[in-house]
Write a protein that holds these residues in place. Structure first.
Motif, PDB file in Angstrom:
ATOM      1  N   GLU A 138       0.806  -1.216   0.000  1.00 45.43           N
ATOM      2  CA  GLU A 138       0.000   0.000   0.000  1.00 45.43           C
ATOM      3  C   GLU A 138       0.842   1.270   0.000  1.00 45.43           C
ATOM      4  O   GLU A 138       0.322   2.370  -0.185  1.00 45.43           O
ATOM      5  N   GLY A 139       2.150   1.127   0.174  1.00 44.84           N
ATOM      6  CA  GLY A 139       3.029   2.282   0.115  1.00 44.84           C
ATOM      7  C   GLY A 139       3.428   2.665  -1.294  1.00 44.84           C
ATOM      8  O   GLY A 139       4.028   3.726  -1.510  1.00 44.84           O
ATOM      9  N   LEU A 140       3.124   1.819  -2.277  1.00 41.82           N
ATOM     10  CA  LEU A 140       3.501   2.085  -3.662  1.00 41.82           C
ATOM     11  C   LEU A 140       2.404   2.896  -4.346  1.00 41.82           C
ATOM     12  O   LEU A 140       1.259   2.458  -4.437  1.00 41.82           O
ATOM     13  N   SER A 141       2.766   4.065  -4.852  1.00 41.20           N
ATOM     14  CA  SER A 141       1.796   4.948  -5.487  1.00 41.20           C
ATOM     15  C   SER A 141       1.481   4.497  -6.914  1.00 41.20           C
ATOM     16  O   SER A 141       2.090   3.555  -7.442  1.00 41.20           O
ATOM     17  N   ALA A 142       0.571   5.219  -7.555  1.00 43.00           N
ATOM     18  CA  ALA A 142       0.245   4.948  -8.955  1.00 43.00           C
ATOM     19  C   ALA A 142       1.432   5.236  -9.864  1.00 43.00           C
ATOM     20  O   ALA A 142       1.459   4.790 -11.021  1.00 43.00           O
ATOM     21  N   GLY A 143       2.426   5.960  -9.350  1.00 42.64           N
ATOM     22  CA  GLY A 143       3.626   6.264 -10.126  1.00 42.64           C
ATOM     23  C   GLY A 143       4.444   5.041 -10.495  1.00 42.64           C
ATOM     24  O   GLY A 143       5.369   5.128 -11.315  1.00 42.64           O
ATOM     25  N   TRP A 144       4.102   3.887  -9.909  1.00 40.33           N
ATOM     26  CA  TRP A 144       4.813   2.639 -10.209  1.00 40.33           C
ATOM     27  C   TRP A 144       4.176   1.860 -11.349  1.00 40.33           C
ATOM     28  O   TRP A 144       4.579   0.729 -11.623  1.00 40.33           O
ATOM     29  N   ALA A 145       3.208   2.440 -12.029  1.00 39.36           N
ATOM     30  CA  ALA A 145       2.468   1.708 -13.059  1.00 39.36           C
ATOM     31  C   ALA A 145       3.376   1.157 -14.155  1.00 39.36           C
ATOM     32  O   ALA A 145       3.250  -0.008 -14.559  1.00 39.36           O
ATOM     33  N   ASP A 146       4.299   1.989 -14.666  1.00 39.71           N
ATOM     34  CA  ASP A 146       5.196   1.526 -15.730  1.00 39.71           C
ATOM     35  C   ASP A 146       6.098   0.399 -15.247  1.00 39.71           C
ATOM     36  O   ASP A 146       6.389  -0.547 -16.000  1.00 39.71           O
ATOM     37  N   MET A 147       6.551   0.496 -13.996  1.00 43.97           N
ATOM     38  CA  MET A 147       7.394  -0.555 -13.446  1.00 43.97           C
ATOM     39  C   MET A 147       6.599  -1.850 -13.273  1.00 43.97           C
ATOM     40  O   MET A 147       7.077  -2.936 -13.620  1.00 43.97           O
ATOM     41  N   ARG A 148       5.389  -1.741 -12.760  1.00 42.00           N
ATOM     42  CA  ARG A 148       4.563  -2.931 -12.579  1.00 42.00           C
ATOM     43  C   ARG A 148       4.306  -3.628 -13.920  1.00 42.00           C
ATOM     44  O   ARG A 148       4.310  -4.857 -14.010  1.00 42.00           O
ATOM     45  N   LYS A 149       4.083  -2.833 -14.943  1.00 41.23           N
ATOM     46  CA  LYS A 149       3.862  -3.386 -16.277  1.00 41.23           C
ATOM     47  C   LYS A 149       5.087  -4.163 -16.748  1.00 41.23           C
ATOM     48  O   LYS A 149       4.977  -5.264 -17.315  1.00 41.23           O
ATOM     49  N   ALA A 150       6.275  -3.601 -16.480  1.00 41.35           N
ATOM     50  CA  ALA A 150       7.517  -4.257 -16.893  1.00 41.35           C
ATOM     51  C   ALA A 150       7.782  -5.518 -16.079  1.00 41.35           C
ATOM     52  O   ALA A 150       8.311  -6.500 -16.603  1.00 41.35           O
ATOM     53  N   TRP A 151       7.431  -5.516 -14.787  1.00 44.24           N
ATOM     54  CA  TRP A 151       7.626  -6.714 -13.971  1.00 44.24           C
ATOM     55  C   TRP A 151       6.744  -7.848 -14.476  1.00 44.24           C
ATOM     56  O   TRP A 151       7.187  -9.003 -14.547  1.00 44.24           O
ATOM     57  N   ALA A 152       5.523  -7.511 -14.827  1.00 45.12           N
ATOM     58  CA  ALA A 152       4.579  -8.538 -15.275  1.00 45.12           C
ATOM     59  C   ALA A 152       4.904  -9.050 -16.668  1.00 45.12           C
ATOM     60  O   ALA A 152       4.686 -10.224 -16.976  1.00 45.12           O
ATOM     61  N   ASN A 153       5.472  -8.168 -17.495  1.00 43.65           N
ATOM     62  CA  ASN A 153       5.771  -8.524 -18.882  1.00 43.65           C
ATOM     63  C   ASN A 153       7.105  -7.886 -19.268  1.00 43.65           C
ATOM     64  O   ASN A 153       7.147  -6.805 -19.860  1.00 43.65           O
ATOM     65  N   PRO A 154       8.230  -8.535 -18.920  1.00 43.46           N
ATOM     66  CA  PRO A 154       9.552  -7.925 -19.086  1.00 43.46           C
ATOM     67  C   PRO A 154      10.061  -7.943 -20.532  1.00 43.46           C
ATOM     68  O   PRO A 154      11.101  -8.524 -20.841  1.00 43.46           O
ATOM     69  N   THR A 155       9.335  -7.270 -21.406  1.00 43.42           N
ATOM     70  CA  THR A 155       9.756  -7.168 -22.799  1.00 43.42           C
ATOM     71  C   THR A 155      10.771  -6.043 -22.970  1.00 43.42           C
ATOM     72  O   THR A 155      10.911  -5.168 -22.103  1.00 43.42           O
ATOM     73  N   ALA A 156      11.456  -6.052 -24.094  1.00 41.76           N
ATOM     74  CA  ALA A 156      12.409  -4.982 -24.393  1.00 41.76           C
ATOM     75  C   ALA A 156      11.700  -3.634 -24.455  1.00 41.76           C
ATOM     76  O   ALA A 156      12.244  -2.605 -24.020  1.00 41.76           O
ATOM     77  N   GLU A 157      10.485  -3.632 -24.974  1.00 43.35           N
ATOM     78  CA  GLU A 157       9.718  -2.384 -25.069  1.00 43.35           C
ATOM     79  C   GLU A 157       9.369  -1.831 -23.692  1.00 43.35           C
ATOM     80  O   GLU A 157       9.517  -0.624 -23.435  1.00 43.35           O
ATOM     81  N   ASN A 158       8.934  -2.699 -22.791  1.00 40.38           N
ATOM     82  CA  ASN A 158       8.578  -2.252 -21.449  1.00 40.38           C
ATOM     83  C   ASN A 158       9.810  -1.816 -20.667  1.00 40.38           C
ATOM     84  O   ASN A 158       9.736  -0.887 -19.843  1.00 40.38           O
ATOM     85  N   ARG A 159      10.930  -2.467 -20.903  1.00 38.54           N
ATOM     86  CA  ARG A 159      12.182  -2.047 -20.275  1.00 38.54           C
ATOM     87  C   ARG A 159      12.580  -0.661 -20.773  1.00 38.54           C
ATOM     88  O   ARG A 159      12.975   0.204 -19.985  1.00 38.54           O
ATOM     89  N   GLU A 160      12.468  -0.442 -22.057  1.00 38.65           N
ATOM     90  CA  GLU A 160      12.862   0.833 -22.646  1.00 38.65           C
ATOM     91  C   GLU A 160      12.021   1.970 -22.091  1.00 38.65           C
ATOM     92  O   GLU A 160      12.509   3.100 -21.938  1.00 38.65           O
ATOM     93  N   ALA A 161      10.779   1.691 -21.746  1.00 39.01           N
ATOM     94  CA  ALA A 161       9.890   2.725 -21.212  1.00 39.01           C
ATOM     95  C   ALA A 161      10.365   3.251 -19.861  1.00 39.01           C
ATOM     96  O   ALA A 161       9.988   4.353 -19.450  1.00 39.01           O
TER      97      ALA A 161
END
Length: 314
Positions: A157-180
């Motif tokens: 609950e300490g993680l804000s919505a600002g972690w959305a891009d990171m969460r996306k990359a953790w769930a789907n570690p593609t080169a595109e998501n890493r580059e983001a």
């Protein structure tokens, strides 16, 4: 010379000697130690006979963030602040194939504390320093005398919505998501992390984010992307950490910049769920609260450590 003059001269000399001794004790020394193929740069101050406080910095920073805190703590404590691999002045030997993940950062810090002969120590954790420190605490619970978490998260609950891009990359570690995630390492973004949520931005020294960006340029951005991609491993380990809090109940002070865009106040309050004795304080600042409220944080730490480290020594 009259008796009054002699007494005044003696008092002046005594004050001078005391001031000189205090200066010698609080003087910060800059040193290096080779562990596991990593040359760890660290700052050290205070008497080695005093209780030790280990300061662990986070993303976008280095031990430089403790430049003002260390002399204050060193009046009573032995204070050590290393640069994590990939940050500041710490360097990894070209002959070593080093993977930048939080397990390895913690392994280097564990080896560093052992090489320094630290049998027991209090932790100050901030940002990335938190998952490093949490691993040390879970592995060596009896070494930890107290914990100060300054915006060092330990709960979902300490993680804000600002972690959305990171969460996306953790769930789907593609080169595109890493580059983001590369945008988090730009000069503009680093500055934003220092100034966001700060009422008076004129108190933020520009060297703070400039040095952080220079270090990224020097070490390369890929290690930083590796760590952002690996941050999800910290969340997966939260259950082990919470069990440590419940079983050991370490003295804990969560002192939080309540305007932090990444680690929100709910994360500070959550410590009380597993450690009812945890103390929680907020300052009206952002992520790098130590840059704006350093005096308040130092005072809170000295009061907290004074109560708890003395009690643990009894």
């Amino acid at each position: 010379m009259t008796t009054q003059h002699l007494l005044l001269a003696a008092a002046t000399l005594a004050a001078s000697v005391t001031a000189t001794a205090a200066t010698a004790t609080t003087q910060v020394h800059y040193q290096q130690l080779d562990v596991q193929g990593v040359t760890v740069f660290y700052r050290e101050a205070g008497s080695a006979q005093a209780p030790t406080v280990l300061l662990l910095h986070g993303f976008g920073a280095s031990s430089y963030m403790f430049r003002d805190l260390m002399p204050k703590l060193a009046e009573k404590y032995h204070v050590i602040a290393p640069d994590l691999p990939g940050f500041g002045q710490t360097t990894v030997s070209p002959a070593v194939k080093f993977s930048y993940n939080f397990d390895n950062l913690a392994a280097v810090m564990d080896a560093f504390t052992q090489a320094k002969g630290l049998q027991r120590y209090a932790l100050y954790v901030f940002d990335y320093g938190a998952p490093v420190g949490w691993r040390l605490a879970v592995k060596h619970p009896d070494k930890i005398t107290a914990i100060v978490s300054q915006n060092g998260n330990a709960y979902e609950e300490g993680l804000s919505a600002g972690w959305a891009d990171m969460r996306k990359a953790w769930a789907n570690p593609t080169a595109e998501n890493r580059e983001a995630l590369r945008k988090f390492n730009t000069a503009q973004m680093l500055k934003w992390q220092y100034t966001e949520g700060v009422q008076d931005q004129s108190v933020i020294a520009p060297e703070t984010y400039q040095l952080a960006y220079a270090a990224i340029e020097r070490h390369g951005v890929e290690p930083q992307l590796d760590l952002l991609m690996d941050y999800g491993s910290n969340v997966k380990q939260y259950s082990q950490l919470h069990q440590y809090f419940r079983s050991k109940q370490p003295p804990l002070l969560a002192i939080w910049g309540k305007q932090d865009p990444f680690f929100i106040p709910a994360g500070a309050q959550a410590f009380r769920r597993d450690n009812p004795k945890a103390e929680v304080q907020f300052v009206n600042s952002g992520h790098f609260a130590i840059e704006t409220h350093g005096n308040e944080i130092a005072a809170a730490m000295l009061e907290f450590l004074g109560r708890n480290l003395q009690a643990s020594a009894l």
